[in-house]
Design a protein around this motif. Sequence first.
Motif, PDB file in Angstrom:
ATOM      1  N   LYS A  44      49.650  25.404  31.320  1.00  0.00           N
ATOM      2  CA  LYS A  44      49.844  26.124  30.046  1.00  0.00           C
ATOM      3  C   LYS A  44      51.326  26.334  29.756  1.00  0.00           C
ATOM      4  N   ILE A  45      52.090  26.699  30.808  1.00  0.00           N
ATOM      5  CA  ILE A  45      53.531  26.918  30.605  1.00  0.00           C
ATOM      6  C   ILE A  45      54.227  25.586  30.317  1.00  0.00           C
ATOM      7  N   GLN A  46      53.832  24.534  31.031  1.00  0.00           N
ATOM      8  CA  GLN A  46      54.407  23.206  30.778  1.00  0.00           C
ATOM      9  C   GLN A  46      54.116  22.745  29.348  1.00  0.00           C
ATOM     10  N   HIS A  47      52.920  23.028  28.871  1.00  0.00           N
ATOM     11  CA  HIS A  47      52.574  22.682  27.487  1.00  0.00           C
ATOM     12  C   HIS A  47      53.427  23.483  26.508  1.00  0.00           C
ATOM     13  N   MET A  91      57.449  24.241  21.971  1.00  0.00           N
ATOM     14  CA  MET A  91      58.658  25.065  21.852  1.00  0.00           C
ATOM     15  C   MET A  91      59.948  24.297  22.136  1.00  0.00           C
ATOM     16  N   ASP A  92      59.831  23.078  22.666  1.00  0.00           N
ATOM     17  CA  ASP A  92      60.986  22.191  22.855  1.00  0.00           C
ATOM     18  C   ASP A  92      62.134  22.900  23.571  1.00  0.00           C
ATOM     19  N   LYS A 112      63.203  30.575  20.193  1.00  0.00           N
ATOM     20  CA  LYS A 112      62.739  31.657  19.322  1.00  0.00           C
ATOM     21  C   LYS A 112      62.870  31.281  17.842  1.00  0.00           C
ATOM     22  N   GLU A 113      63.596  30.198  17.575  1.00  0.00           N
ATOM     23  CA  GLU A 113      63.763  29.730  16.190  1.00  0.00           C
ATOM     24  C   GLU A 113      62.666  28.739  15.790  1.00  0.00           C
ATOM     25  N   ARG A 114      61.850  28.297  16.749  1.00  0.00           N
ATOM     26  CA  ARG A 114      60.812  27.314  16.435  1.00  0.00           C
ATOM     27  C   ARG A 114      59.810  27.910  15.455  1.00  0.00           C
ATOM     28  N   LYS A 127      54.611  25.537  15.540  1.00  0.00           N
ATOM     29  CA  LYS A 127      54.950  25.078  16.886  1.00  0.00           C
ATOM     30  C   LYS A 127      54.562  26.127  17.929  1.00  0.00           C
ATOM     31  N   VAL A 128      54.771  27.404  17.591  1.00  0.00           N
ATOM     32  CA  VAL A 128      54.377  28.487  18.499  1.00  0.00           C
ATOM     33  C   VAL A 128      52.859  28.473  18.678  1.00  0.00           C
TER      34      VAL A 128
END
Length: 672
Positions: free
Chosen positions: A439-442, A449-450, A506-508, A512-513
């Motif tokens: 999940k974190i890797q995704h 989130m790039d 945090k700008e995504r 995307k979030v």
Amino acid sequence: MQRNDALSRIEALTKELNDHNYKYYVLAQPSISDFDFDQKLAELAALEKDYPEFLDPDSPTQKVGGDITKQFKTVRHKWPMLSLSNTYSEKELKDFDERIRKVLGDDFEYVCELKFDGLSISLTYEQGVLTRGVTRGDGTQGDEVTSNIKTIKSVPNKIKSGHFPDLFEIRGEVFMHRAAFERLNKERLENDEIPYANPRNFAAGTIKLQDSSEVAKRPLDCFLYFLYMDNRDRLFKTHWESLEAVKSWGFHVSEHTKLCRTIDEVLQFISYWDDARHKLSYDIDGIVIKVNSYAQQHELGFTAKSPRWAIAYKYKAEEVETILKSVSYQVGRTGAVTPVANLEPVQLSGTTVKRATLHNANEITRLDLHELDTVMVEKGGEIIPKIIGVNKDKRVPDTKQIAYPTHCPVCNTVLIRKEGEAVHYCPNELGCPPQIVGKIQHFISRKAMDIEGMGNETVEVLYKKGLLKQISDLYQLHHHKEELEQIERFGEKSINNMLLGIQKSKERPFQKVLFGLGIRYVGETIAKKLANSFKNIDNLIQASVEEIAAVDEIGERIAQSVKEYFSNTLHLHQVEILKGENLQFAIIEEEFQLNSNKLADKSFVISGVFEHYSREDLGKIIVQNGGKLLSGISAKLNYLVAGENMGPSKLAKAQKFNIPIISEVELIKMIQ
């Protein structure tokens, strides 16, 4: 900048970006960074805006799609797209040659071409401009998919040079290179979407997508191989001549084509490619043999189903026998448990195969697999080898039947299987290591989130060190800098780059979030649709299953999954923490200049395909005149703006609530 300088720069950028586009999307072999590509694309777009007279229809700025097609129009082929008779036998190929010689004598040639494993397509050009793309369909008529075809990087939207006729059709094959297919299928698996079986299915599925902007994101390629036009024989005497001509016009023609004088030369060509095909970047399943002369083709004619002057020799799908050593089980980020067969290494299609997919418990039962079974493994058109059967004559006596596990192979939690689904899941999403790490890797991935400076291995290390247990922990890492510095290979520069990447994430945008949260069945496209429809996370959380399902192309299964996700208090807690870290949980609405208040206090839903405006344009018109756009139909709705091919469920709901149904023309009259 002078006009001549601008033209030179536009031409140079167009050529460079088209090359990069092809390498990145089609071959999956990028040669420059995304940032450099975007900078060059932005420069080209700015120049085209300043000098619109130099805008090229084949510019990379134009190959992005955007048209929505709710239902593909059926078009009758001017020249039928007949299937070829085919054979797997050299003897039948020699019989074909004998039949040709009985009619023509010995003075003729064959053209041998690779038989691409893709989707047949017919393209029409008028005055050098692509005006129509149609699938083969039943050979008599097919689906018009012009908007989708125009996004393919190797298909010219306009021919730039050459003495071409005013009107012609060119036939070809849309396909996908293996490297690109593997990359996209990996993404589908990571998003818990069903992977495509082979590149052909992926290409065919892509061409029938309703949103051409989504087609533009997928790496399709196209080889063209046959020309049709009125009075073609006056311009060209042979098929070979026409291939050379269309190549000079800018069409993508395979270089692996050969002119043969005898059937022995044909058989040598077939034999060579039986082995060499495994070195190609795309799949072929045989060789097509055509009589070269157009006059001789006319003389040979057609049967009811196929031309008498052509035949396809098809290679048999490769399969080998090997020993099943064991079955292991992989747990994905959504908890899906996938069985994998571990095999005695064996050579197949030019590669060493050690593993094969078993898909799910149903497949294990169907195959009746036992320990140490001798199994048949096939690759054929498949990228991932699969077990197609068991040689029960070689079964070792008294071996145990392979039993699908009842508990998670990692955390030992009892597996669940929902009604109607083939996949088993581990429900322990907060305590099962591969799910937590996955999940974190995704979440940090490029399409979510790039987060620069952070990769999959970093996530695994930080999880093992106890620094990452959930997504929100990423935004606390700056408090653990001393602990990070103690980890091997974590230098100050790499730590700072990672923390900067986390801060920049945090700008995504909201979509995307939302995609990054990893909701089952919510891929990149679905996340975008949900974000645009519900505008912010709170609206989505509060929405009912019916309201979510009412969004275009989102059905009951996805809606149910979204609702289940946000019904979990642990997920809601994560969202609240991420809100506190100032992630984007609402879309930034485009600033609309209010033209009037004529639609004030009125709400609208737009559905269908329209003649004069796109759905996006109609939406802007409504908002610019004070109206409100809704995503689903309810009793509170004021108007349904209906185009052609509107979904029957929306129409039924509108009629149930007695909602006025208006056309695009009637909407425009309301603001005039």
